[in-house]
Enzyme design. Structure first.
Site, short mmCIF file in Angstrom:
data_model
loop_
_atom_site.label_atom_id
_atom_site.label_comp_id
_atom_site.label_asym_id
_atom_site.label_seq_id
_atom_site.Cartn_x
_atom_site.Cartn_y
_atom_site.Cartn_z
N TYR A 1 34.11 53.10 -13.84
CA TYR A 1 33.50 51.87 -14.29
C TYR A 1 32.06 52.32 -15.11
O TYR A 1 31.48 53.26 -14.88
CB TYR A 1 33.11 50.95 -12.98
CG TYR A 1 34.27 50.17 -12.50
CD1 TYR A 1 35.51 50.17 -13.04
CD2 TYR A 1 34.23 49.67 -11.15
CE1 TYR A 1 36.75 49.55 -12.90
CE2 TYR A 1 35.38 49.06 -10.76
CZ TYR A 1 36.71 48.80 -11.51
OH TYR A 1 37.79 48.22 -10.99
N GLN B 1 45.52 39.06 -22.99
CA GLN B 1 44.87 40.16 -23.45
C GLN B 1 45.93 41.48 -23.64
O GLN B 1 46.80 41.26 -23.49
CB GLN B 1 44.23 40.72 -21.85
CG GLN B 1 44.85 40.69 -20.72
CD GLN B 1 44.29 40.36 -19.51
OE1 GLN B 1 43.15 40.43 -19.68
NE2 GLN B 1 44.87 39.98 -18.43
N TYR C 1 36.48 50.66 -4.85
CA TYR C 1 36.31 49.10 -5.56
C TYR C 1 37.21 48.39 -4.50
O TYR C 1 36.61 47.24 -4.02
CB TYR C 1 36.89 48.88 -6.84
CG TYR C 1 36.67 47.63 -7.53
CD1 TYR C 1 35.53 46.96 -7.82
CD2 TYR C 1 37.98 46.91 -7.58
CE1 TYR C 1 35.32 45.74 -8.09
CE2 TYR C 1 37.90 45.45 -8.01
CZ TYR C 1 36.65 44.88 -8.24
OH TYR C 1 36.69 43.62 -8.53
N GLN C 2 38.47 48.51 -4.45
CA GLN C 2 39.37 47.58 -3.77
C GLN C 2 38.96 47.46 -2.28
O GLN C 2 38.82 46.45 -1.64
CB GLN C 2 40.56 47.96 -3.62
CG GLN C 2 41.30 48.67 -5.01
CD GLN C 2 41.84 47.85 -5.99
OE1 GLN C 2 41.53 46.52 -5.97
NE2 GLN C 2 42.49 48.53 -6.83
N ASP D 1 46.66 43.46 -9.81
CA ASP D 1 47.40 44.84 -9.62
C ASP D 1 47.82 45.07 -8.15
O ASP D 1 48.42 45.91 -7.68
CB ASP D 1 46.30 45.83 -9.79
CG ASP D 1 44.87 45.54 -9.23
OD1 ASP D 1 44.69 45.92 -7.96
OD2 ASP D 1 44.05 45.08 -9.96
N ASP E 1 45.42 29.86 -14.11
CA ASP E 1 44.03 30.17 -14.38
C ASP E 1 43.15 29.60 -13.19
O ASP E 1 43.33 28.43 -12.34
CB ASP E 1 43.42 29.27 -15.53
CG ASP E 1 41.88 29.37 -15.98
OD1 ASP E 1 41.16 30.13 -14.97
OD2 ASP E 1 41.55 29.31 -17.13
N ALA E 2 42.24 30.43 -12.47
CA ALA E 2 41.60 30.43 -11.27
C ALA E 2 40.74 29.06 -11.30
O ALA E 2 40.48 28.35 -10.29
CB ALA E 2 40.95 31.43 -10.88
N ASP F 1 38.12 38.94 -7.69
CA ASP F 1 38.28 40.41 -8.28
C ASP F 1 38.64 40.19 -9.62
O ASP F 1 39.89 40.14 -9.94
CB ASP F 1 39.46 41.26 -7.32
CG ASP F 1 39.97 42.40 -8.17
OD1 ASP F 1 38.98 42.95 -8.72
OD2 ASP F 1 41.24 42.81 -7.66
N GLU G 1 46.32 34.65 -9.98
CA GLU G 1 46.09 35.86 -11.35
C GLU G 1 46.62 34.87 -12.53
O GLU G 1 47.81 34.22 -12.62
CB GLU G 1 46.86 36.83 -11.02
CG GLU G 1 47.17 37.95 -12.01
CD GLU G 1 45.97 38.22 -13.00
OE1 GLU G 1 45.25 39.07 -12.06
OE2 GLU G 1 46.01 38.17 -14.14
N1 AAT Z 1 41.59 45.30 -9.06
C1 AAT Z 1 40.60 45.83 -9.89
C2 AAT Z 1 41.08 45.33 -11.47
C3 AAT Z 1 40.36 44.18 -11.86
S1 AAT Z 1 41.81 42.99 -12.38
C4 AAT Z 1 40.98 41.83 -12.93
C5 AAT Z 1 42.02 40.67 -13.00
O1 AAT Z 1 41.42 39.34 -13.20
C6 AAT Z 1 43.11 40.72 -14.37
O2 AAT Z 1 44.17 41.07 -14.11
C7 AAT Z 1 42.98 39.55 -15.19
O3 AAT Z 1 44.13 39.21 -15.69
C8 AAT Z 1 42.57 38.83 -13.93
N2 AAT Z 1 41.49 37.40 -14.43
C9 AAT Z 1 40.94 37.26 -15.49
N3 AAT Z 1 40.58 35.92 -15.77
C10 AAT Z 1 41.18 35.41 -14.77
C11 AAT Z 1 41.13 33.89 -14.61
N4 AAT Z 1 40.21 33.09 -15.36
N5 AAT Z 1 42.08 33.52 -13.35
C12 AAT Z 1 42.51 34.31 -12.80
N6 AAT Z 1 42.74 35.51 -13.10
C13 AAT Z 1 41.91 36.23 -14.02
C14 AAT Z 1 38.80 44.16 -11.99
C15 AAT Z 1 38.41 45.13 -12.64
C16 AAT Z 1 36.78 44.83 -12.57
C17 AAT Z 1 36.36 45.75 -14.13
C18 AAT Z 1 34.89 45.89 -13.83
N7 AAT Z 1 34.43 46.18 -15.05
#
Ligand code: AAT
Length: 292
Positions: free
Chosen positions: A228, A34, A64-65, A89, A140-141, A159, A109
Site C-alpha cells: 500500500y 472500474q 490488512y485483512q 475479494d 452500492d453500500a 473494507d 460489494e
Molecule cells: N480487501 C482488500 C481490498 C479492498 S477492495 C475494496 C472494495 O470496495 C472493491 O471491491 C470495490 O469494488 C468496493 N467498493 C467501492 N465502493 C463501494 C461502494 N460504494 N459500495 C460497495 N462496495 C464498494 C480495499 C483496498 C484498500 C486499498 C487502500 N489503498
C-alpha cells in the site's frame, strides 16, 4: 509516456509511485465501475488492481485483512451480526469466519466483477464466500445502509477502496450517520483509513466526523502493509453510545476464541500484542490530528 504521466498523477498520492515487476498479466477488463486488473508479480504473488491502485497482493494481504477484521471483532464480546462494506475479494470474510460467535456475515460489494475475479484468481481469499453464514448483497453500500434496520449489527467493517472512484461517498458524514444507526448501542465500526504519512488531512476529517457521529470512543490504529502507498495503512475504530468499548485492550482476545487460530489457515499477522501496539501513534500524527 501517457502511462508515466498517470503513474505520478494519482490524486491520492501525487508525485510518488510504487512499482512491482510484472511477470504476466492474467486479466484486464473494465467493469461497470472500474478497471479490474490481475497480474502475477515477481515478488508478491498475484496482485489485484482497481483503477490503477493495488488492492491486495497474495504475499501481504494477511496483514490488512486480519487487522481490519480482528481489531474490530476482538474489541467486543461475542460478536453475532457483522456487516462488511466492499471487500469483494472475500479476504475479510475469511477472517471474520474465525469467530465462532458470529451468526450472520452480510457483505455489500458494488462490483460483481471483483467477486468473480477473486473466485478465479485468489482462491485463498474467495474461500471466505464459502462460509454458510455469509449473505452476499451486490450494490452500492450507501443505498444498502439506508435500508438497514436500526441497531441490527454488532460490528461493521468498511473494507473499501480509496475515495476517488465508487467509494467517494464512503468517507462522508451522511454515510457515517447511516452506519451509526445500523449499529446496536456499544456496536463498533472499523473503517479503512489510509496512510498517516500521506493523508493526515483526510484522517483528520474522518476523525472529526466520527467524533460527531459516534458517541462512544474513536481511535486510530495502523499496520505495515508493504504494497500500500507508503507501506502502512490505517484503521479508524469507533463505537456507538452504550456499553463502553476499550479498543486498546481486546476484551475478546483471538487466542481465546475457539478454533480461531487455525480456521481455514493459520493467522499470519494478527495477535493480541499487535492489536495493542497498533494504537501507538507517532508524535507528528498526534500533533497534526488534534482530536487524537
Ligand atoms: N480487501 C482488500 C481490498 C479492498 S477492495 C475494496 C472494495 O470496495 C472493491 O471491491 C470495490 O469494488 C468496493 N467498493 C467501492 N465502493 C463501494 C461502494 N460504494 N459500495 C460497495 N462496495 C464498494 C480495499 C483496498 C484498500 C486499498 C487502500 N489503498
Amino acid at each position: 509516456k501517457a502511462s508515466k504521466k498517470m503513474y505520478f498523477n494519482n490524486p491520492m498520492w501525487p508525485g510518488e509511485a510504487h512499482s512491482l515487476k510484472v511477470e504476466k498479466i492474467l486479466y484486464k477488463l473494465k467493469s461497470e465501475f472500474q478497471e479490474v486488473l490481475v497480474f502475477e508479480s515477481l515478488a508478491y504473488g498475484k496482485v489485484l488492481v482497481l483503477d490503477g491502485i493495488v488492492q491486495l497482493t497474495e504475499k501481504d494481504e494477511c496483514a490488512y485483512q486480519e487487522m481490519i477484521a480482528h481489531l474490530t471483532l476482538c474489541s467486543i464480546p461475542y460478536p453475532k451480526n457483522v456487516l462488511v462494506v466492499g471487500g469483494g475479494d472475500g479476504g475479510v470474510l475469511r477472517e471474520i469466519a474465525r469467530h465462532s460467535s458470529v451468526e450472520v456475515i452480510d457483505i455489500c460489494e458494488i462490483d460483481k466483477m471483483v467477486i468473480d475475479v477473486s473466485k478465479k484468481f485468489f482462491p485463498e481469499l474467495s474461500v471466505g464466500f464459502e462460509d454458510p453464514r455469509v449473505r452476499l448483497h451486490i450494490g452500492d453500500a450507501v443505498e444498502f445502509l439506508q435500508n438497514v434496520t436500526e441497531g441490527k449489527y454488532d460490528a461493521i467493517i468498511v473494507d473499501s477502496s480509496d475515495p476517488v472512484g465508487p467509494a467517494q461517498e464512503l468517507v462522508e458524514k451522511p454515510f457515517f450517520e447511516t452506519i451509526a444507526k445500523a449499529l446496536r448501542p456499544g456496536g463498533v465500526l472499523c473503517n479503512m483509513a489510509e496512510s498517516m504519512w500521506l493523508h493526515t488531512h483526510l484522517i483528520e476529517d474522518m476523525i472529526s466526523i466520527c467524533h460527531e457521529t459516534f458517541k462512544g470512543s474513536v481511535h486510530y490504529a495502523w499496520a505495515s502493509v508493504p504494497t500500500y502507498p507508503s507501506g502502512v495503512i490505517g484503521f479508524l475504530l469507533c463505537s456507538t453510545e452504550g456499553p463502553p468499548v476499550d479498543f486498546l485492550n481486546p476484551i475478546n482476545p483471538i487466542e481465546k476464541v475457539e478454533g480461531a487460530l487455525m480456521h481455514k489457515r493459520e493467522l499470519r499477522f494478527y495477535n493480541s500484542e499487535i492489536h495493542r501496539a497498533a494504537f501507538a501513534l507517532p508524535e507528528f500524527l498526534k500533533r497534526e490530528v488534534s482530536a487524537l
